[in-house]
Scaffold this motif. Structure first.
Motif, mmCIF file in Angstrom:
data_model
loop_
_atom_site.group_PDB
_atom_site.id
_atom_site.type_symbol
_atom_site.label_atom_id
_atom_site.label_comp_id
_atom_site.label_asym_id
_atom_site.label_seq_id
_atom_site.Cartn_x
_atom_site.Cartn_y
_atom_site.Cartn_z
ATOM 1 N N PHE A 1 31.038 -0.793 36.161
ATOM 2 C CA PHE A 1 30.730 -2.084 35.548
ATOM 3 C C PHE A 1 29.676 -2.822 36.379
ATOM 4 O O PHE A 1 28.701 -3.346 35.838
ATOM 5 N N ASP A 2 29.883 -2.835 37.691
ATOM 6 C CA ASP A 2 28.951 -3.581 38.542
ATOM 7 C C ASP A 2 27.540 -3.005 38.456
ATOM 8 O O ASP A 2 26.556 -3.727 38.525
ATOM 9 N N ALA B 1 26.786 -2.745 33.738
ATOM 10 C CA ALA B 1 27.101 -3.708 32.668
ATOM 11 C C ALA B 1 25.890 -4.595 32.380
ATOM 12 O O ALA B 1 25.572 -4.886 31.227
ATOM 13 N N ARG B 2 25.205 -4.998 33.428
ATOM 14 C CA ARG B 2 24.068 -5.889 33.211
ATOM 15 C C ARG B 2 22.918 -5.159 32.514
ATOM 16 O O ARG B 2 22.237 -5.721 31.654
ATOM 17 N N ARG C 1 23.983 -4.909 28.946
ATOM 18 C CA ARG C 1 23.933 -6.208 28.287
ATOM 19 C C ARG C 1 22.494 -6.583 27.942
ATOM 20 O O ARG C 1 22.198 -7.033 26.838
ATOM 21 N N GLY C 2 21.601 -6.363 28.892
ATOM 22 C CA GLY C 2 20.195 -6.681 28.649
ATOM 23 C C GLY C 2 19.642 -5.869 27.489
ATOM 24 O O GLY C 2 18.972 -6.396 26.595
#
Lengths: 457, 218
Positions: free
Chosen positions: B52-53, B56-57, B60-61
């Motif tokens: 996730f770390d 995830a970003r 999401r982007g």
């Protein structure tokens, strides 16, 4: 030169649709980890709760059609008790009176008749069959054969696996297991026949202590691992068998007649106290570790007929533990089928019930040696010892696993972990040997880097 | 386009102690992803947190640029990561893990676009086009972005994925084709149609027509 419109639009989105709070929140992180852990335990997990209206509507329509079409196949079998066919409940304790049989009729057409004084319970049902615990006495079974039938009768330490057949069996802690085939085949496993023994056609199975004619009332000898199958009939060669076969024939005839009679003396749970007559139990018979006690209260119910492995797959460990407590953990470990013991081990491990998990894993090894779950249990015992900071125990379990399954699914992991456990024991020489062993077999394995460091001179 | 992904990586998972994480971290990434893959296979919660770390970003982007910001983005990020966990065992080369994660995001976005296309049969869902951005304080920009998305909505899922991968994500043709799971020829054909249709529709949209006009002015 003017920027192309599509390029400009793309750049606009790239630059503008970048929120300052783009970083996903910690709550989302926790949500994902929980879902992923559930996924690995359950094997399947769906993230998110989004519904698409039209697809959902179509799915529902298809689902309803499918349910209508396959409901009968996917629902757990239902059953009725007694000649008047009262609805039966899973896990209820059923006692046949001393003067009459109690028939059980299952929705797949299977019929089981408890002979007078027999005590049994339907432990659970699936869409493919049921598991029937025979606590004492004889029963007559006509299991309807379907391609996916799965029926199991548990009698003391014995399991009788059935796909479709007709037989008569009896069990008591003192007299052992007797089984007379009429048609089809069953597979019996138990002490001395852990790998299973097929009994078919008109063969007769008797555990040896029964053959020796241990009289009721004498202390039960340790169960002899040897059992045998004898052809039913020849009186001159097997007098005990003949006696039993005669009784079997008589029972079969009585059952046929009984099926035509109306009225019932069935004692389904919740209607009559299930306490068997005092003289039903073998006088003086000591409590056997491998036989169940009188059973839980008649109102005991398994919350759901789903199998324990299904419950574990859904992460419902508490329900498995609760159900095992209901049956008695000891009884489960000593008498339940392999899948239940394995499910109990998982449920206990995942719930932090370390002692019960260990007992379950050891029961798998003892009762089902050589099977995949038993071998896997060895590795898991090593992992548990590892986790409990007991490297010496871990080393032993890993070594046992590697000897049992040198090319098993966990071989790389067991070798690597054994190496690390040896290092924790401050045994540099053995650690180096283990590292070299590891590298020889798994030069690119997950522990290869650390093994090279250890093996380096 | 590799430098772009390198920069993204340095932002999401900097290597401690590195002065220029975007440069220094690149050689370490395969090793890190190899370890992450191994731990994912073991079902370790710590690996899920790490996944996730790290990603995830990124997801999401990608999803925001593909779909616009709306209330379902978080669910879609979750869905993408779950798919990554489920299929992580199929990744043979750890160096390809990042691309694998990205391609999962593309697939999830395309599936979502297909769902939305179906959903529009039912009543129009205003959320689909409710784009929020850092330029929210600039209503003109916000409106322009929203109308770009509304125009993209009319392309259809496959054409939209092709358009976004090429013009928004800035992917090379071969890379974009691989990420969208099509042959290069198919991708080129879709991209050509997407570009033609987008520019036609944009020219007919009053907000975008004004934006186009402003761009032409010196």
């Amino acid at each position: 030169m003017t920027e192309r419109l599509s390029d400009a639009a793309g750049r606009m989105l790239r630059e503008q649709v970048e929120g300052e709070d783009d970083r996903p929140s910690m709550a989302e992180r926790a949500r994902f980890v929980e879902a992923a852990v559930g996924l690995t335990r359950a094997g399947e997990h769906r993230a998110g709760g989004r519904m698409v209206l039209l697809i959902a509507a179509l799915s529902m329509i298809l689902g309803v059609v499918a349910v209508i079409l396959i409901r009968d196949r996917d629902d757990p079998l239902r059953f009725s008790v007694g000649h008047e066919r009262r609805e039966g409940n899973v896990a209820d304790y059923i006692t046949a009176p001393r003067s009459d049989e109690v028939p059980l009729y299952f929705s797949d057409g299977t019929a089981i008749t408890l002979e007078p004084s027999a005590r049994a319970r339907v432990q659970y049902t699936t869409s493919h069959g049921a598991t029937v615990l025979v606590e004492d006495g004889a029963l007559d079974a006509n299991v309807v054969h379907r391609g996916d039938s799965e029926w199991t009768f548990t009698a003391g330490p014995y399991l009788v696996h059935v796909t479709g057949t007709s037989f008569v069996m009896s069990w008591s802690p003192s007299a052992g297991l007797d089984l007379q085939m009429r048609a089809g085949a069953v597979r019996i496993s138990g002490p001395g026949i852990e790998a299973g023994l097929t009994v078919k056609d008109r063969e007769h199975f008797a555990s040896r202590d029964h053959d020796r004619g241990v009289p009721a009332g004498t202390p039960e000898p340790p169960v002899d691992p040897a059992s045998r199958v004898a052809a039913a009939a020849p009186p001159q060669t097997a007098p005990e068998t003949e006696t039993y076969a005669e009784r079997v024939a008589e029972v079969a005839v009585r059952s046929t007649h009984a099926a035509r009679r109306s009225g019932s003396a069935a004692v389904p749970a919740g209607t009559t106290p299930p306490v068997p007559p005092a003289d039903d139990a073998p006088p003086g018979a000591p409590p056997s570790e491998t036989s169940p006690g009188p059973g839980p209260a008649p109102t005991e119910q398994v919350a759901s007929p789903e199998s324990w492995s299904t419950l574990v797959a859904r992460g419902q460990y508490g329900r498995v533990l609760e159900a095992a407590e209901g049956r008695g953990n000891g009884t489960v470990l000593q008498m339940s089928p392999e899948s239940d013991v394995e499910a109990l081990a998982d449920a206990a491990r995942f719930s932090g019930r370390r002692e019960l998990a260990e007992q379950s894993l050891k029961a798998l090894r003892t009762r089902f040696p050589g099977t995949a779950p038993a071998i896997g249990a060895t590795f898991l015992l090593g992992r548990m010892a590892d986790d409990a900071a007991s490297p010496s125990a871990a080393v032993k379990w890993y070594a046992t696993y590697l000897s049992e399954a040198p090319a098993g699914a966990f071989a790389a992991e067991a070798l690597g972990r054994r190496m690390l456990a040896l290092r924790r024991l401050n045994d540099p020489e053995s650690t180096r040997v283990a590292a070299r062993d590891y590298l020889a077999r798994f030069p690119n394995g997950p522990y290869a880097r650390i093994a090279r460091e250890i093996a380096a001179p | 386009m590799a430098p772009r992904s390198t920069v993204q990586r340095s932002r999401e998972h900097p290597v401690p102690g590195s002065v220029s994480a975007g440069v220094v971290s690149l050689p370490l990434a395969p090793l890190e992803d190899a370890e992450l893959l191994r731990q994912l296979g073991e079902g370790r919660p710590a690996a899920f947190r790490e996944l996730f770390d790290r990603y995830a970003r990124l997801l999401r982007g990608l999803l925001v640029r593909m779909l616009g910001v709306d209330s379902e983005i978080d669910d879609l990020v979750q869905e993408s990561l779950i798919v990554v966990v489920k299929r992580s065992s199929t990744v043979r080369d750890p160096r390809a893990f990042r691309s694998f994660v990205y391609s999962v995001g593309v697939r999830v976005a395309r599936n979502e676009l297909r769902r939305r296309a179906v959903r529009r049969w039912v009543p129009w869902d205003e959320d689909v086009a409710s784009v929020r951005s850092v330029a929210a304080h600039d209503p003109v920009l916000t409106q322009t972005v929203r109308h770009i998305y509304q125009t993209l909505d009319r392309l259809g899922p496959d054409l939209r994925v092709a358009f976004v991968l090429r013009f928004v994500e800035g992917r090379e043709l071969t890379e974009a084709a691989a990420l969208s799971g099509t042959s290069l020829a198919t991708f080129k054909r879709r991209l050509s149609r997407a570009t033609e249709r987008f520019e036609l529709l944009a020219s007919r949209d009053p907000v975008l027509a004004r934006w186009i006009e402003e761009r032409r002015q010196p």
